[in-house]
Design a protein around this motif. Structure first.
Motif, short mmCIF file in Angstrom:
data_model
loop_
_atom_site.label_atom_id
_atom_site.label_comp_id
_atom_site.label_asym_id
_atom_site.label_seq_id
_atom_site.Cartn_x
_atom_site.Cartn_y
_atom_site.Cartn_z
N GLN A 157 -0.86 10.13 10.70
CA GLN A 157 -2.14 10.12 11.39
C GLN A 157 -2.90 8.82 11.14
N THR A 158 -2.73 8.23 9.96
CA THR A 158 -3.34 6.93 9.68
C THR A 158 -2.80 5.87 10.64
N PRO A 177 -6.64 1.25 0.01
CA PRO A 177 -6.71 2.66 -0.38
C PRO A 177 -8.12 3.24 -0.32
N ASP A 178 -9.14 2.39 -0.38
CA ASP A 178 -10.52 2.87 -0.39
C ASP A 178 -11.14 2.92 1.01
N ASN A 179 -10.47 2.36 2.00
CA ASN A 179 -11.04 2.28 3.34
C ASN A 179 -10.47 3.33 4.31
N ILE A 180 -9.58 4.18 3.81
CA ILE A 180 -8.99 5.23 4.63
C ILE A 180 -9.27 6.57 3.96
N TYR A 181 -9.92 7.47 4.68
CA TYR A 181 -10.27 8.78 4.14
C TYR A 181 -9.45 9.87 4.83
N CYS A 182 -8.97 10.84 4.04
CA CYS A 182 -8.08 11.89 4.55
C CYS A 182 -8.60 13.27 4.17
N TRP A 192 -9.91 9.27 8.76
CA TRP A 192 -10.97 8.39 9.22
C TRP A 192 -10.86 7.06 8.49
N MET A 193 -11.20 5.99 9.19
CA MET A 193 -11.23 4.66 8.59
C MET A 193 -12.69 4.26 8.44
N ILE A 194 -13.05 3.82 7.23
CA ILE A 194 -14.44 3.42 6.98
C ILE A 194 -14.51 1.92 6.75
N ASP A 195 -15.72 1.43 6.49
CA ASP A 195 -15.93 0.02 6.20
C ASP A 195 -15.49 -0.84 7.38
N SER A 235 0.13 -4.58 6.36
CA SER A 235 -0.74 -4.05 5.30
C SER A 235 -0.60 -2.54 5.18
N LEU A 236 -0.58 -1.86 6.33
CA LEU A 236 -0.42 -0.41 6.30
C LEU A 236 0.93 -0.02 5.71
N ALA A 237 1.98 -0.79 6.04
CA ALA A 237 3.31 -0.51 5.50
C ALA A 237 3.32 -0.65 3.97
N LEU A 238 2.63 -1.65 3.45
CA LEU A 238 2.54 -1.81 1.99
C LEU A 238 1.89 -0.60 1.34
#
Length: 496
Positions: A157-158, A177-182, A192-195, A235-238
């Motif tokens: 979903q991300t 890790p801090d900018n994606i909320y699940c 949700w993606m923040i920041d 970046s997402l793959a990392l």
């Protein structure tokens, strides 16, 4: 000269003259600080410069104009991006909405066992005493948060949320890790993606970009590119790789060898003029720990590839971190990732111990490799394309432990047609009422026929499924968007 301590900020006012009481600091980084407010649904984000609040009028105006620019981006309501609700008055910052029952995806990363936690931590019974206490704690947290299956669902979903941004030419830039909320609840996989401060259109001439250490694409780390869709995907793959394996993508044998060398009193540090290994890894100069060809940096810790990846998912990472490290144009497309991860999640069986494992059709017993336990029955759903040449190989496999008092929802994606907006919507449901099970089509826009004893009939109402019938296997024919055969079968999973 006497220095007066700067008073701590306790409340701020937005441009609508609404006051917001700051209750708790949720997170602080190089670019800003996020506060929880007295209103549980609102947060306040304030940018920082050199770790301090911005007070210069010119800099405040600069940041406010940057925030106002976010309103001009072609963002839609479908996109789960927290945008500024209101800008602050006479201060740099904005008010944004708080996501309820959600937490940063960083909570799914390996957890550190400190002295205080070590006093109360109990090693899971399924873990050998040979496993170190630190590793046992990390594995226990991995299991308690849903194992690999849960991580695959959230990461799929991300990838969809990032893909929605890319579809309008906008890149996120600072994936971390801090900018994606699940969703915290296992029955939901909302992301949700923040920041949103660094959202921008993809540029071809920019040479600077914003990244979080360990999650930046090499071209941005080196300062030779300002960020593109392929950089976001890297970046997402990392992040996805670390969440799934509990290991960094490039921290393998080469790192271990350096640690061994540092223990050797004869090692001469002056012989090497190269940057340290962390920098080399960030710049894309080290082989991937699961590289298909170069085995010089093979994995030394973390979960084995065969336990967390399907062959297709592993291939994605090998392409991304193989040639894709230095040649961005060779990176696999983000469009393929949601489907790959969702398909892997659907082929995973959740175990009682909290971990999950992949269904292997060639095995008569589907047992958990972590605790060696197995469920008595497994529901297996296979989908096949129906062509003039007959049935294809399975295009989708969905599995689940089969227990009493269990209502089952089969999502639209089992048809093989993966729509990012509709893939998780229930299409077929099997519900239990008393001792009976009933199968029915919950999607109104599809036509499904039941193929029963070489005869077929259109499924319009609930269809009674007795135990013998479902153990023998039920075949359904899906007419659209193309001809698909869906086989539903309960398999006994025991040693007999």
């Amino acid at each position: 000269m006497q220095h007066h301590k700067e008073p701590k900020l306790t409340r701020v006012k937005d441009q609508l003259s609404q006051w917001h009481e700051l209750k708790k600091e949720l997170g602080k980084g190089g670019q800003g600080v996020v506060y929880r407010t007295a209103d549980p649904e609102l947060l306040v984000k304030m940018p920082l410069k050199n770790g301090k609040e911005i007070t210069s009028r010119d800099e405040i105006n600069h940041f406010q104009k940057r925030f106002e620019h976010l309103y001009l981006l072609p963002l839609t309501n479908k996109m789960h991006i927290t945008r500024p609700l209101y800008l602050l008055e006479e201060q740099a910052g904005y008010v944004m909405q708080m996501m309820q029952d959600m937490q940063p995806i960083g909570e799914w990363l390996p957890q550190i066992l400190n002295k205080q936690l070590a006093k109360t931590f109990t090693r899971p019974s399924w873990l050998s005493e040979d496993v170190s206490l630190e590793a046992a704690y990390s594995l226990a947290m991995y299991a308690n948060s849903g194992g690999t299956k849960r991580r695959l669902e959230l990461l799929s979903q991300t990838a969809i949320e990032l893909l929605r941004l890319h579809s309008v030419g906008v890149i996120f830039m600072d994936i971390s890790p801090d900018n994606i909320y699940c969703s915290t609840k296992p029955q939901h996989s909302e992301v949700w993606m923040i920041d949103a401060d660094n959202l921008r259109f993809e540029g071809i001439s920019s040479k600077s970009g914003v990244i979080t250490p360990q999650y930046g694409a090499p071209e941005i780390v080196k300062g030779i590119d300002g960020g593109r869709a392929v950089s976001d995907t890297y970046s997402l793959a990392l992040l996805a790789f670390k969440i799934l394996t509990m290991s960094n993508a490039f921290e393998g044998q080469i790192f271990s060898d350096v640690v061994d060398d540092e223990d050797d009193w004869a090692t001469d540090d002056s012989e090497s003029s190269k940057p340290n290994l962390e920098v080399q890894a960030a710049q894309g100069e080290l082989p991937f720990i699961f590289d298909a060809e170069d085995k010089s940096n093979t994995a030394t810790h973390g979960l084995p590839a065969e336990l967390v990846f399907t062959p297709d998912v592993l291939c994605f990472f090998q392409k991304m971190f193989g040639k894709g490290r230095t040649e961005p144009w060779q990176r696999p497309s983000l469009q393929s990732l949601p489907r790959l991860l969702a398909k892997a999640a659907d082929a995973s069986i959740q175990c009682h111990c909290g971990m999950s494992f992949y269904y292997q059709s060639e095995n008569s017993i589907q047992s958990c490799p972590y605790c060696n336990q197995h469920h008595p029955k497994i529901l297996v759903v296979n989908s096949y394309f129906y062509t003039s040449e007959g049935l294809s190989d399975p295009v989708w496999t969905w599995v689940s432990p089969f227990t009493d008092d269990q209502n089952i929802q089969l999502p639209r994606r089992i048809s093989g047609d993966f729509d990012i907006d509709q893939h998780n919507v229930p299409m077929i449901e099997i519900n239990q009422l008393g001792q009976d099970r009933f199968l029915y089509v919950s999607a109104e826009d599809v036509r499904i026929d039941v193929i029963d004893n070489k005869d077929s009939f259109h499924l319009t109402n609930q269809w009674l499924l007795d135990e013998q019938k479902i153990e023998e296997g039920v075949q359904l024919y899906l007419h659209a968007p193309y001809s698909v055969i869906i086989e539903i079968k309960v398999k006994k999973n025991n040693d007999i």
